[in-house]
Design a protein around this motif. Sequence first.
Motif, PDB file in Angstrom:
ATOM      1  N   LEU A 168       0.828  -1.204   0.000  1.00  0.00           N
ATOM      2  CA  LEU A 168       0.000   0.000   0.000  1.00  0.00           C
ATOM      3  C   LEU A 168       0.865   1.258   0.000  1.00  0.00           C
ATOM      4  N   ASN A 169       1.997   1.211   0.681  1.00  0.00           N
ATOM      5  CA  ASN A 169       2.894   2.357   0.732  1.00  0.00           C
ATOM      6  C   ASN A 169       3.388   2.736  -0.665  1.00  0.00           C
ATOM      7  N   THR A 170       3.767   1.755  -1.464  1.00  0.00           N
ATOM      8  CA  THR A 170       4.243   2.009  -2.822  1.00  0.00           C
ATOM      9  C   THR A 170       3.138   2.597  -3.692  1.00  0.00           C
ATOM     10  N   SER A 171       1.941   2.059  -3.575  1.00  0.00           N
ATOM     11  CA  SER A 171       0.817   2.585  -4.350  1.00  0.00           C
ATOM     12  C   SER A 171       0.474   4.005  -3.942  1.00  0.00           C
ATOM     13  N   TRP A 172       0.505   4.277  -2.640  1.00  0.00           N
ATOM     14  CA  TRP A 172       0.179   5.606  -2.143  1.00  0.00           C
ATOM     15  C   TRP A 172       1.224   6.621  -2.599  1.00  0.00           C
ATOM     16  N   LEU A 173       2.487   6.229  -2.545  1.00  0.00           N
ATOM     17  CA  LEU A 173       3.546   7.128  -3.007  1.00  0.00           C
ATOM     18  C   LEU A 173       3.457   7.391  -4.509  1.00  0.00           C
ATOM     19  N   ALA A 174       3.007   6.413  -5.279  1.00  0.00           N
ATOM     20  CA  ALA A 174       2.870   6.601  -6.721  1.00  0.00           C
ATOM     21  C   ALA A 174       1.713   7.542  -7.059  1.00  0.00           C
ATOM     22  N   VAL A 175       0.646   7.488  -6.262  1.00  0.00           N
ATOM     23  CA  VAL A 175      -0.536   8.305  -6.543  1.00  0.00           C
ATOM     24  C   VAL A 175      -0.388   9.722  -5.993  1.00  0.00           C
ATOM     25  N   SER A 176       0.021   9.833  -4.724  1.00  0.00           N
ATOM     26  CA  SER A 176       0.086  11.157  -4.094  1.00  0.00           C
ATOM     27  C   SER A 176       1.141  11.170  -2.996  1.00  0.00           C
ATOM     28  N   PRO A 177       2.393  11.450  -3.330  1.00  0.00           N
ATOM     29  CA  PRO A 177       3.446  11.447  -2.309  1.00  0.00           C
ATOM     30  C   PRO A 177       3.294  12.575  -1.282  1.00  0.00           C
ATOM     31  N   ASP A 178       2.653  13.676  -1.663  1.00  0.00           N
ATOM     32  CA  ASP A 178       2.488  14.789  -0.724  1.00  0.00           C
ATOM     33  C   ASP A 178       1.557  14.419   0.430  1.00  0.00           C
ATOM     34  N   THR A 179       0.440  13.753   0.125  1.00  0.00           N
ATOM     35  CA  THR A 179      -0.476  13.367   1.198  1.00  0.00           C
ATOM     36  C   THR A 179       0.136  12.291   2.080  1.00  0.00           C
ATOM     37  N   ARG A 180       0.941  11.423   1.500  1.00  0.00           N
ATOM     38  CA  ARG A 180       1.612  10.375   2.285  1.00  0.00           C
ATOM     39  C   ARG A 180       2.578  10.985   3.290  1.00  0.00           C
ATOM     40  N   SER A 181       3.386  11.949   2.854  1.00  0.00           N
ATOM     41  CA  SER A 181       4.329  12.592   3.768  1.00  0.00           C
ATOM     42  C   SER A 181       3.602  13.465   4.787  1.00  0.00           C
ATOM     43  N   ALA A 182       2.513  14.112   4.388  1.00  0.00           N
ATOM     44  CA  ALA A 182       1.727  14.908   5.336  1.00  0.00           C
ATOM     45  C   ALA A 182       1.095  14.020   6.398  1.00  0.00           C
ATOM     46  N   PHE A 183       0.605  12.840   5.991  1.00  0.00           N
ATOM     47  CA  PHE A 183       0.011  11.908   6.944  1.00  0.00           C
ATOM     48  C   PHE A 183       1.069  11.400   7.918  1.00  0.00           C
ATOM     49  N   GLU A 184       2.246  11.079   7.407  1.00  0.00           N
ATOM     50  CA  GLU A 184       3.321  10.596   8.288  1.00  0.00           C
ATOM     51  C   GLU A 184       3.736  11.671   9.285  1.00  0.00           C
ATOM     52  N   SER A 185       3.906  12.892   8.824  1.00  0.00           N
ATOM     53  CA  SER A 185       4.309  13.962   9.749  1.00  0.00           C
ATOM     54  C   SER A 185       3.214  14.264  10.767  1.00  0.00           C
ATOM     55  N   PHE A 186       1.945  14.178  10.360  1.00  0.00           N
ATOM     56  CA  PHE A 186       0.848  14.386  11.303  1.00  0.00           C
ATOM     57  C   PHE A 186       0.858  13.322  12.391  1.00  0.00           C
ATOM     58  N   VAL A 187       1.000  12.069  11.997  1.00  0.00           N
ATOM     59  CA  VAL A 187       0.972  10.994  12.990  1.00  0.00           C
ATOM     60  C   VAL A 187       2.186  11.078  13.910  1.00  0.00           C
ATOM     61  N   ARG A 188       3.346  11.328  13.345  1.00  0.00           N
ATOM     62  CA  ARG A 188       4.558  11.410  14.174  1.00  0.00           C
ATOM     63  C   ARG A 188       4.535  12.611  15.121  1.00  0.00           C
ATOM     64  N   ASP A 189       4.036  13.751  14.670  1.00  0.00           N
ATOM     65  CA  ASP A 189       4.055  14.959  15.491  1.00  0.00           C
ATOM     66  C   ASP A 189       2.897  15.031  16.474  1.00  0.00           C
ATOM     67  N   LYS A 190       1.702  14.739  16.018  1.00  0.00           N
ATOM     68  CA  LYS A 190       0.506  14.944  16.841  1.00  0.00           C
ATOM     69  C   LYS A 190       0.114  13.730  17.675  1.00  0.00           C
ATOM     70  N   VAL A 191       0.305  12.528  17.134  1.00  0.00           N
ATOM     71  CA  VAL A 191      -0.170  11.345  17.847  1.00  0.00           C
ATOM     72  C   VAL A 191       0.986  10.688  18.589  1.00  0.00           C
ATOM     73  N   SER A 192       1.799   9.920  17.866  1.00  0.00           N
ATOM     74  CA  SER A 192       2.919   9.245  18.511  1.00  0.00           C
ATOM     75  C   SER A 192       3.807   8.613  17.457  1.00  0.00           C
ATOM     76  N   PRO A 193       5.121   8.766  17.590  1.00  0.00           N
ATOM     77  CA  PRO A 193       6.017   8.087  16.653  1.00  0.00           C
ATOM     78  C   PRO A 193       5.956   6.567  16.805  1.00  0.00           C
ATOM     79  N   LEU A 194       5.618   6.100  18.002  1.00  0.00           N
ATOM     80  CA  LEU A 194       5.498   4.650  18.217  1.00  0.00           C
ATOM     81  C   LEU A 194       4.340   4.066  17.422  1.00  0.00           C
ATOM     82  N   LEU A 195       3.254   4.819  17.291  1.00  0.00           N
ATOM     83  CA  LEU A 195       2.112   4.347  16.497  1.00  0.00           C
ATOM     84  C   LEU A 195       2.507   4.212  15.031  1.00  0.00           C
ATOM     85  N   TRP A 196       3.275   5.178  14.531  1.00  0.00           N
ATOM     86  CA  TRP A 196       3.716   5.103  13.137  1.00  0.00           C
ATOM     87  C   TRP A 196       4.646   3.916  12.929  1.00  0.00           C
ATOM     88  N   ASP A 197       5.649   3.793  13.777  1.00  0.00           N
ATOM     89  CA  ASP A 197       6.641   2.731  13.613  1.00  0.00           C
ATOM     90  C   ASP A 197       6.046   1.351  13.846  1.00  0.00           C
TER      91      ASP A 197
END
Length: 107
Positions: free
Chosen positions: A39-68
């Motif tokens: 899913l990560n590869t497909s998401w990066l192929a379709v919209s890399p900006d939303t993928r990076s925004a989602f990752e930064s949101f989860v890491r900053d606002k929620v928890s880096p442990l949840l992302w990892d």
Amino acid sequence: MLRFLFRLAAMVALSVSVIMAVLDTTRSVAASALVMTPLNTSWLAVSPDTRSAFESFVRDKVSPLLWDGAIAWVLNQPGFAVFAVLAFILYMIGYRRERPTGRFART
């Protein structure tokens, strides 16, 4: 109304799952080997900006442990399987069970 929205979202998720499965099937036939796109590869192929925004949101606002831990694991799974499971969960939330009319059958 809310059940309808869940069933509609389930239908959209199932449609995405079928499209991703067809893409993986055609890639598998062309490569003469099993190809399952994460899913990560497909998401990066379709919209890399939303993928990076989602990752930064989860890491900053929620928890880096949840992302990892959880989200990175889900993103490494085949995209068609993730959307099929999501469609099943959304359908079960929006499912309307038939209620029995009575204890005994009428004659």
